[in-house]
Design an enzyme around this catalytic site. Structure first.
Site, PDB file in Angstrom:
ATOM      1  N   ASN A  15       0.862  -1.156  -0.038  1.00 37.50           N
ATOM      2  CA  ASN A  15       0.058  -0.189   0.075  1.00 37.50           C
ATOM      3  C   ASN A  15       0.942   1.266  -0.195  1.00 37.50           C
ATOM      4  OD1 ASN A  15      -3.051  -0.292   0.219  1.00 37.50           O
ATOM      5  ND2 ASN A  15      -2.204  -2.070   1.779  1.00 37.50           N
ATOM      6  N   ARG A  67       4.631   1.235  25.934  1.00 39.25           N
ATOM      7  CA  ARG A  67       4.060   2.203  24.741  1.00 39.25           C
ATOM      8  C   ARG A  67       4.191   3.483  24.913  1.00 39.25           C
ATOM      9  NH1 ARG A  67       0.085  -0.824  21.630  1.00 39.25           N
ATOM     10  NH2 ARG A  67      -0.386  -2.911  22.267  1.00 39.25           N
ATOM     11  N   LEU A  95      -1.870   2.071  18.283  1.00 37.06           N
ATOM     12  CA  LEU A  95      -1.500   3.250  18.997  1.00 37.06           C
ATOM     13  C   LEU A  95      -2.407   3.819  20.168  1.00 37.06           C
ATOM     14  CD1 LEU A  95      -0.509   4.935  15.529  1.00 37.06           C
ATOM     15  CD2 LEU A  95       0.950   4.156  17.206  1.00 37.06           C
ATOM     16  N   HIS A 111      -7.935  -0.437   6.308  1.00 37.62           N
ATOM     17  CA  HIS A 111      -8.518  -1.743   6.930  1.00 37.62           C
ATOM     18  C   HIS A 111      -9.063  -2.661   6.070  1.00 37.62           C
ATOM     19  CE1 HIS A 111      -9.290  -4.193  10.447  1.00 37.62           C
ATOM     20  NE2 HIS A 111     -10.692  -4.122   9.843  1.00 37.62           N
TER      21      HIS A 111
HETATM   22  C1  GRF Z   1      -3.227  -4.689   4.012  1.00 36.09           C
HETATM   23  O1  GRF Z   1      -4.190  -5.876   3.848  1.00 36.09           O
HETATM   24  C2  GRF Z   1      -3.734  -3.732   4.959  1.00 36.09           C
HETATM   25  O2  GRF Z   1      -5.258  -3.511   4.695  1.00 36.09           O
HETATM   26  C3  GRF Z   1      -3.754  -4.709   6.333  1.00 36.09           C
HETATM   27  O3  GRF Z   1      -2.308  -5.182   6.100  1.00 36.09           O
HETATM   28  C4  GRF Z   1      -2.004  -5.518   5.037  1.00 36.09           C
HETATM   29  C5  GRF Z   1      -0.711  -4.876   4.745  1.00 36.09           C
HETATM   30  O4  GRF Z   1      -0.334  -5.042   3.362  1.00 36.09           O
HETATM   31  N1  GRF Z   1      -3.700  -3.717   7.518  1.00 36.09           N
HETATM   32  P1  GRF Z   1       1.033  -4.254   3.006  1.00 36.09           P
HETATM   33  O5  GRF Z   1       1.934  -3.954   3.963  1.00 36.09           O
HETATM   34  O6  GRF Z   1       0.558  -2.769   2.602  1.00 36.09           O
HETATM   35  O7  GRF Z   1       1.227  -4.854   1.819  1.00 36.09           O
END
Ligand code: GRF
Length: 197
Positions: A15, A67, A95, A111
Site C-alpha cells: 500500500n 507503549r 497506537l 483496513h
Molecule cells: C493490508 O491488507 C492492509 O489492509 C492490512 O495489512 C495488509 C498490509 O499490506 N492492514 P501491505 O504491507 O501494505 O502490503
C-alpha cells in the site's frame, strides 16, 4: 505548498508503494517525506528507499511493552520531518490515545474489511465464517478507538464459492491499492467527499 506525508508500515509495504507512486505525480497535492517501520526487517523499507523516500525504523521490541516510550520515539522521528498527514499502511502496532489525539483529523488508515464490520484482525476469515456475499476494504480517519473513525472511502469485492481467507485477501488487496491513493489525494486536496469503488 504540497502537504508533507509520513507513512507507517510493518511489512511488505504494498500500500505504501502505491501511495508513494501516486504522489510522484507533479499535480498531486502531497509529497512523501518519510516511511517508518516498527522493524528494520520490514520488506517495505527497501522499496521506499528505491522510490527515493527517506526511511527509518523504530523497533517496538526493545521497549518491552512500554507503549508511551515507543510512541515518544515515533514522535521524535516525525518531528524531524514535520509531516502534515500520517498514513498507516499495514502498520500493525495499536497506537494509544495519547499518541493519536494530537494527530486526530490528520491520520488515515486502511483496513481490510467493510467497516464497521470486522474491526481488528482476521477480517477475511470472519467475513467467510459469517457467509457474507461481499467484502472489501476501508480508508478511515484514525481516532483513539481501533478501526472506528470517519470513513473516507470503501471498495467492495464479491465473495465467491470456494473462497479461502487467502483467496479473498488476494481479491481485496488490489482494491486497497486503488482506494488508498484515491482517498489520500482527495484528503490532501481538502476534499472530504466519500469515495466508493
Ligand atoms: C493490508 O491488507 C492492509 O489492509 C492490512 O495489512 C495488509 C498490509 O499490506 N492492514 P501491505 O504491507 O501494505 O502490503
Amino acid at each position: 505548498m504540497k502537504k508533507r506525508v509520513a507513512i507507517f508500515i510493518s511489512g511488505s509495504g504494498s500500500n505504501m508503494v502505491r501511495l508513494v507512486e501516486d504522489m510522484a505525480d507533479p499535480d498531486h497535492p502531497a509529497e512523501a517525506v518519510l516511511v517508518l517501520a516498527n522493524s528494520a526487517d520490514a520488506g517495505g523499507l527497501a522499496k521506499a528507499r528505491a522510490l527515493g523516500v527517506p526511511t527509518v525504523s523504530v523497533d517496538h521490541r526493545p521497549f518491552k511493552g512500554d507503549r508511551p516510550a515507543f510512541e515518544a520515539a515515533l514522535q521524535t522521528e516525525l518531528d524531524k520531518v514535520n509531516p502534515d498527514i500520517l498514513c498507516l499502511a499495514g502498520f500493525m502496532r495499536v497506537l494509544t490515545e495519547s499518541f493519536v489525539a494530537p494527530w486526530e483529523g490528520k491520520m488515515l488508515n486502511i483496513h481490510p474489511s467493510l467497516l464497521p464490520k470486522y474491526k481488528g484482525l482476521h477480517t477475511h476469515a470472519r467475513a467467510l465464517e459469517a457467509g457474507d456475499a461481499e467484502h472489501g476494504c476501508t480508508v478511515h480517519m484514525v481516532t483513539p478507538l481501533l478501526d472506528d473513525g470517519p470513513i473516507l472511502g470503501q471498495a467492495r469485492v464479491p465473495v465467491q464459492d470456494g473462497d479461502t481467507p487467502d483467496t479473498l485477501a488476494a481479491r481485496v488487496l488490489p482494491q486497497e491499492h486503488r482506494l488508498y491513493p484515491a482517498c489520500l489525494r482527495h484528503f490532501a486536496a481538502g476534499d472530504t467527499s466519500r469515495i466508493d469503488l
